[in-house]
Design a protein around this motif. Structure first.
Motif, PDB file in Angstrom:
ATOM      1  N   GLN A  59       0.854  -1.181   0.000  1.00  0.00           N
ATOM      2  CA  GLN A  59       0.000   0.000   0.000  1.00  0.00           C
ATOM      3  C   GLN A  59       0.893   1.235   0.000  1.00  0.00           C
ATOM      4  OE1 GLN A  59      -3.954   0.138   0.685  1.00  0.00           O
ATOM      5  NE2 GLN A  59      -3.167  -1.249  -0.877  1.00  0.00           N
ATOM      6  N   ASP A 161      -9.879  -6.537   1.901  1.00  0.00           N
ATOM      7  CA  ASP A 161      -8.614  -7.271   2.013  1.00  0.00           C
ATOM      8  C   ASP A 161      -8.750  -8.741   1.610  1.00  0.00           C
ATOM      9  OD1 ASP A 161      -7.961  -4.806   3.058  1.00  0.00           O
ATOM     10  OD2 ASP A 161      -8.019  -5.478   5.150  1.00  0.00           O
ATOM     11  N   GLU A 230      -9.289  -6.989   9.910  1.00  0.00           N
ATOM     12  CA  GLU A 230      -8.673  -6.576   8.646  1.00  0.00           C
ATOM     13  C   GLU A 230      -7.660  -7.642   8.208  1.00  0.00           C
ATOM     14  OE1 GLU A 230      -8.283  -1.869   8.684  1.00  0.00           O
ATOM     15  OE2 GLU A 230      -7.100  -2.721  10.281  1.00  0.00           O
TER      16      GLU A 230
HETATM   17  C1  FRU Z   1      -4.923  -2.188   7.184  1.00  0.00           C
HETATM   18  C2  FRU Z   1      -5.834  -1.470   6.191  1.00  0.00           C
HETATM   19  C3  FRU Z   1      -6.610  -2.461   5.331  1.00  0.00           C
HETATM   20  C4  FRU Z   1      -6.901  -1.661   4.108  1.00  0.00           C
HETATM   21  C5  FRU Z   1      -5.650  -0.851   3.947  1.00  0.00           C
HETATM   22  C6  FRU Z   1      -5.824   0.490   3.307  1.00  0.00           C
HETATM   23  O1  FRU Z   1      -3.855  -1.381   7.586  1.00  0.00           O
HETATM   24  O2  FRU Z   1      -6.742  -0.629   6.889  1.00  0.00           O
HETATM   25  O3  FRU Z   1      -7.741  -3.009   5.959  1.00  0.00           O
HETATM   26  O4  FRU Z   1      -7.161  -2.437   2.979  1.00  0.00           O
HETATM   27  O5  FRU Z   1      -5.108  -0.706   5.246  1.00  0.00           O
HETATM   28  O6  FRU Z   1      -4.583   1.064   3.046  1.00  0.00           O
END
Ligand code: FRU
Length: 498
Positions: A59, A161, A230
């Motif tokens: 990310q 996710d 998550e």
């Molecule tokens: C976890 C999260 C995930 C999401 C992503 C967004 O850190 O909140 O659930 O997909 O980060 O950047």
């Protein structure tokens, strides 16, 4: 228009010279942890081995703030140690289901075709992308989103996710979620063709608050039943199955038996006690090992992150296995030894109070300590210590409480540094020495204790002489069986020679 980074000039990732110089001179910036060239990183996404390379996605945001729009960064490696940056894999498509961000997900190979599954926002929906040029560029499929809403009739607290695997002639997918007034849940879906998905049932979920509160022995009890779970990650390990979920700052592992496509939880624990190692994601490598990556969060203020021009790091890879007693074992990837430079060894030292190790100095080190605690109440390592000890980071074991403790409250004189005292349960068996492996890398500290307890910390010493190392034992005598320290080499993509 694609959103353009303030620091990155478009997707090619060219950095302004001034920023390159600033990053090159930044003593807090890790030298052997994987990082993007600049800006923001959070979750590791879609680790996979394919055609001779380990691929890692992550990310990424060109703004240094948690809510910034997310892209998928991409890098590859021959050994999971040295990395090569590749073009951004996914960026939001204006007007598309991922217009506000390409959130976390997974990579897999579908009949030879590299494929990504990820969450588009907002609302949270599941999308696919494929690469027909050997994982260089990625095309989103025309049928996106392939799952456009949570299951009908379920009121969920999140829906994101995705993680995917093959079972018989079906694809199975988990999606991180949660039920209102109940807690986290992992939703299980099935598909024959990746295009049409049927919701099956929860793979696992937190019991309702009512039951949790009265059922003292519930295996879920320490697993926060907060908002949602998550980044679920589900895989076989040894004779068992493991589910990792990230919730409320911590990654929990649940180990149990998988039958009728549900996980019956038998044991559980924390991947890391600190709350600074989050959104863990694993994959099976080409040698059959289960390797875990995580997001190393910042502890410093948002203003300090912005001033630095970067935030977050990807953890060192951990190899997972199951201990004979059934707990999860975590060891640093052996290939990290490729980073070893100058080595210093001490052995057979009696310790009472503090003894400096003057030959060991630095901010980029791996330190391995084997210590018999003897009658000492506490023993461990002091690192990044200034000569007058006004800055110091300690990692120790406390015999009475059976806790591994990482203290970063005195690591920095800066008020922006946000230190803490982090603990992880560690019960040494009779006669078992304390075995610490401590990785120091600029502002990142990763601690492995006896293969079963890990703590990750962030430190931002202000003094250029906060480089010292020493060993200590409190209220008794301990014996250092061995102390090994290695200077660590830098991996190329993080260091810019301005
Ligand atoms: C976890 C999260 C995930 C999401 C992503 C967004 O850190 O909140 O659930 O997909 O980060 O950047």
């Amino acid at each position: 228009m694609l959103s353009r980074g303030s620091n990155l000039e478009g997707e090619s990732g060219e950095l302004a010279d001034s920023l390159q110089r600033r990053l090159a001179a930044d003593p807090d910036r890790p030298q052997y942890h994987f990082l993007p060239k600049a800006n923001w990183v959070n979750d590791p996404n879609g680790p996979i081995f394919w055609k001779g390379y380990y691929h890692l996605f992550y990310q990424y945001s060109s703004t240094i703030e948690p809510q910034g729009p997310k892209w998928w960064g991409h890098a590859r490696s021959k050994d999971m140690v040295f990395w090569e940056h590749l073009p951004m894999a996914l960026v939001p498509t204006p007007g598309g289901p991922d217009k506000d961000g390409c959130w976390s997900g997974s990579a897999f190979i579908n009949g030879g075709l590299p494929t990504l599954i990820y969450t588009g926002v907002f609302p949270q929906v599941q999308c696919l992308a494929t690469s027909d040029d050997g994982m260089t560029t990625w095309k989103k499929v025309s049928g996106n989103p392939v799952v456009g809403a949570p299951p009908t009739g379920l009121v969920v607290t999140g829906f994101r996710d995705p993680s995917i695997w093959r079972e018989g002639d079906s694809w199975l997918m988990t999606v991180g979620s949660g039920f209102q007034r109940q807690g986290g849940a992992v939703l299980l879906y099935g598909s024959k063709d990746l295009a049409r998905w049927d919701y099956l049932h929860p793979l696992c979920s937190a019991p309702p608050f009512e039951r949790r509160d009265s059922a003292g022995s519930s295996p879920y009890e320490p697993v926060d039943a907060g908002d949602m779970w998550e980044c679920p990650d589900f895989f076989p390990l040894g004779q068992k199955h493991v589910l990792m979920v990230s919730t409320q700052g911590r990654v929990h592992y649940l180990i149990g038996t998988y039958s009728d496509r549900k996980l019956q939880v038998e044991t559980h624990g924390l991947i890391d006690g600190s709350g600074l190692h989050y959104a863990a994601k694993s994959f099976k490598d080409d040698r059959g090992r289960r390797i875990l990556w995580g997001w190393v969060r910042e502890a410093r203020s948002a203003a300090a992150q912005n001033a630095a021009g970067w935030s977050g790091a990807i953890s060192l890879p951990r190899v997972l296995s199951i201990e004979p007693e059934g707990a999860l074992r975590m060891d640093p990837l052996p290939e990290l030894a490729r980073l070893h430079g100058h080595h210093h060894r001490d052995a057979d030292l009696e310790v009472k109070g503090f003894i400096p190790a003057p030959q060991i100095q630095g901010s980029s080190l791996e330190i391995q300590l084997a210590m018999d605690l003897g009658d000492a109440k506490e023993g461990g390592i002091s690192a990044r210590r200034s000569p007058d000890a006004v800055e110091e980071t300690t990692i120790s074991y406390q015999a009475a409480t059976h806790q591994l403790v990482l203290v970063t409250t005195r690591s920095s004189l800066s008020r922006d540094a946000g230190g803490g005292m982090y603990q992880g349960a560690l019960k040494l068996k009779p006669g078992e020495p304390l075995r610490l492996t401590v990785f120091l890398d600029g502002s990142v500290v990763e601690v492995f204790a006896n293969g079963r307890t890990c703590l990750t910390g962030r430190i931002y010493p202000t003094r250029s002489d906060s480089l010292g190392v020493g060993i200590f034992a409190k209220e008794g005598r301990a014996r250092v069986k061995s102390l090994d320290a290695y200077e660590m080499k830098a991996i190329s993509p993080n260091r810019f020679t301005a």
